[in-house]
Design an enzyme around this catalytic site. Structure first.
Site, PDB file in Angstrom:
ATOM      1  N   LYS A 118      10.593   9.664 -82.956  1.00  0.00           N
ATOM      2  CA  LYS A 118       9.844   9.498 -84.188  1.00  0.00           C
ATOM      3  C   LYS A 118      10.525  10.245 -85.336  1.00  0.00           C
ATOM      4  CE  LYS A 118       7.236   7.381 -81.198  1.00  0.00           C
ATOM      5  NZ  LYS A 118       6.074   7.968 -80.554  1.00  0.00           N
ATOM      6  N   TYR A 145      -1.830  10.029 -77.947  1.00  0.00           N
ATOM      7  CA  TYR A 145      -0.935   8.887 -77.822  1.00  0.00           C
ATOM      8  C   TYR A 145      -1.293   8.143 -76.517  1.00  0.00           C
ATOM      9  CZ  TYR A 145       3.297   6.297 -76.818  1.00  0.00           C
ATOM     10  OH  TYR A 145       4.178   5.301 -76.497  1.00  0.00           O
ATOM     11  N   ARG A 200      24.354  15.799 -65.958  1.00  0.00           N
ATOM     12  CA  ARG A 200      22.905  15.859 -65.712  1.00  0.00           C
ATOM     13  C   ARG A 200      22.391  17.279 -65.942  1.00  0.00           C
ATOM     14  NH1 ARG A 200      21.245  16.191 -60.623  1.00  0.00           N
ATOM     15  NH2 ARG A 200      22.665  14.581 -59.858  1.00  0.00           N
TER      16      ARG A 200
HETATM   17  C1  LIG Z   1       5.557   8.081 -79.279  1.00  0.00           C
HETATM   18  C2  LIG Z   1       4.808   9.275 -78.854  1.00  0.00           C
HETATM   19  C3  LIG Z   1       5.034   9.842 -77.597  1.00  0.00           C
HETATM   20  C4  LIG Z   1       5.972   9.218 -76.580  1.00  0.00           C
HETATM   21  O1  LIG Z   1       7.300   9.277 -76.990  1.00  0.00           O
HETATM   22  P1  LIG Z   1       8.408   8.181 -76.546  1.00  0.00           P
HETATM   23  O2  LIG Z   1       9.627   8.720 -77.185  1.00  0.00           O
HETATM   24  O3  LIG Z   1       7.959   6.867 -77.103  1.00  0.00           O
HETATM   25  O4  LIG Z   1       8.440   8.181 -75.073  1.00  0.00           O
HETATM   26  C5  LIG Z   1       4.352  11.001 -77.272  1.00  0.00           C
HETATM   27  N1  LIG Z   1       3.486  11.572 -78.136  1.00  0.00           N
HETATM   28  C6  LIG Z   1       3.242  11.036 -79.357  1.00  0.00           C
HETATM   29  C7  LIG Z   1       2.265  11.705 -80.276  1.00  0.00           C
HETATM   30  C8  LIG Z   1       3.884   9.879 -79.755  1.00  0.00           C
HETATM   31  O5  LIG Z   1       3.629   9.356 -80.952  1.00  0.00           O
END
Ligand SMILES: *Cc1c(COP(=O)(O)O)cnc(C)c1O
Length: 383
Positions: free
Chosen positions: A198, A102, A50
């Site tokens: 992403k 988002y 952790r």
């Molecule tokens: C998807 C996204 C998030 C959140 O990320 P997760 O990995 O899905 O928790 C935050 N900011 C933006 C701009 C995103 O596209």
């Protein structure tokens, strides 16, 4: 001299020098919860995963290097990263935030952060007067640029100057461009956020999040918080991210090339009423993007003439997947109204420009002719 960004995506292991993994090009997955101590009062530097894990640390060093930050923290998701970051604030603190964000970030701010006593003012960072919204209790400005999903572009350097003048932290969610195209810390931001799910991971196969900063005080606080709250990225997921980042540059370039072609192509379609892509010279953020980023990315938002046509497109796509998320090898099409931004109140959605006719395309790395052919077939069925 610092190495180029593509090299930095690949070659940290040998420059670090301290690990000799039998010549293994792939960094080992230290799949362990705990670490044996050589003796009482002694430690290998690792006590419990952790707190620290060598695979996660290796990934964190790569990401810190790509963002030109001193330290990066790898969390289990992008939302875990933003949630952890907001533990830096106290009840009563006021945050000025970009209005078009988002949807999960808006959901966090409105349903969790506000309950914990934080206050928010939402503005359009590209056009509103930010300075007049600053109050004595304002602690930070939070932006995305380009924004998800409306692709608004704000000037990071300009906002950073306002932050410096008023002693505020500037937080930039850099998910849409990745460190390959934009480095907010170099432009004056204090903290960079990524959904590693992403572009950094890049293959639509794992979740991750990052916080990057060069501020020593914040680094110390975040180290304590990650140890205390426990959302650090698991060793295997860290390894998937290390592997995904190896191809960040070629993926970003190819996806952007596809997006440039598709954005121009979409503009020509009868059913399309507006294309929001900052790589189009008529986009209001085009010049700012050219100044502060090395590319325009591969996210395209567009409006069609009717809600029925928007839904029909989602029904008809085959190779292009109707799915949430973005930034991976496969092209995805998203309906913000019922997916990513479903929890954002309708009036806020509409104010930000997200209508039932709005679609968001995350361009992947397929052959662009195949993407165009599929979209042409889908559009031919609209009438
Ligand atoms: C998807 C996204 C998030 C959140 O990320 P997760 O990995 O899905 O928790 C935050 N900011 C933006 C701009 C995103 O596209």
């Amino acid at each position: 001299m610092s190495r180029g960004i593509n090299t930095r995506c690949l070659h940290l292991q040998e420059t670090e020098g301290q690990v000799n993994n039998y010549g293994s090009l792939s960094f080992p997955i230290y799949q362990t919860a705990t670490y044996a101590h050589p003796g009482v009062g002694r430690s290998t530097g690792y006590d419990y995963s952790r707190l620290q894990n060598p695979t996660r640390e290796h990934l964190e060093k790569i990401v810190a290097g790509l963002e030109n930050g001193k330290e990066a923290f790898a969390l289990s998701t992008g939302m875990a990263a933003i949630t952890l970051l907001f533990e830096l604030f106290r009840p009563g603190d006021h945050i000025i935030s970009e209005a078009d964000l988002y949807g999960g970030s808006i959901r966090l701010f409105d349903n969790v952060s506000k309950k914990n006593g934080l206050q928010f003012t939402y503005l359009n960072g590209a056009s509103d007067d930010i300075e007049s919204a600053i109050r004595p209790d304002t602690k930070a400005i939070y932006i995305e640029t380009p924004t998800n999903p409306m692709m608004n572009v704000s000037d990071i350097e300009k906002i950073a100057q306002i932050c410096k003048k008023h002693g505020l932290l500037l937080i930039v969610d850099n998910t849409f461009l990745s460190p390959y195209f934009q480095n907010p810390i170099q432009l004056g931001a204090d903290i960079v956020i990524h959904s590693g799910t992403k572009f950094l991971g890049g293959h639509n196969d794992t979740l991750a999040g990052f916080i990057v900063t060069s501020n020593d005080e914040i680094i110390e606080k975040l180290r304590f918080l990650i140890k205390t709250t426990g959302a650090g990225l698991a060793p295997f997921d860290s390894w998937l991210l290390i592997r995904g980042i190896k191809t960040l540059g070629v993926r970003m370039e190819k996806a952007q090339q596809n997006a440039l072609e598709l954005a121009s192509w979409l503009k020509e379609q009868k059913a399309v009423t507006k294309v929001f892509y900052p790589g189009l010279p008529e986009h209001p953020g085009y010049e700012v993007m050219k100044k502060q980023a090395r590319g325009f990315g591969s996210m395209i938002t567009f409006n069609v003439d009717t809600k029925e046509h928007a839904l029909k497109i989602l029904e008809e796509v085959k190779m292009i997947k109707y799915a949430e998320s973005l930034g991976g090898t496969e092209t995805l099409i998203t309906y913000p109204t019922t997916q990513t931004h479903a929890d954002v109140p309708e009036e806020v959605r509409l104010r930000n420009g997200i209508t039932p006719c709005t679609l968001r395309l995350s361009t992947g790395i397929e052959d662009v002719e195949d993407l165009k052919a599929e979209l042409a077939e889908v559009f031919s069925k609209l009438n």
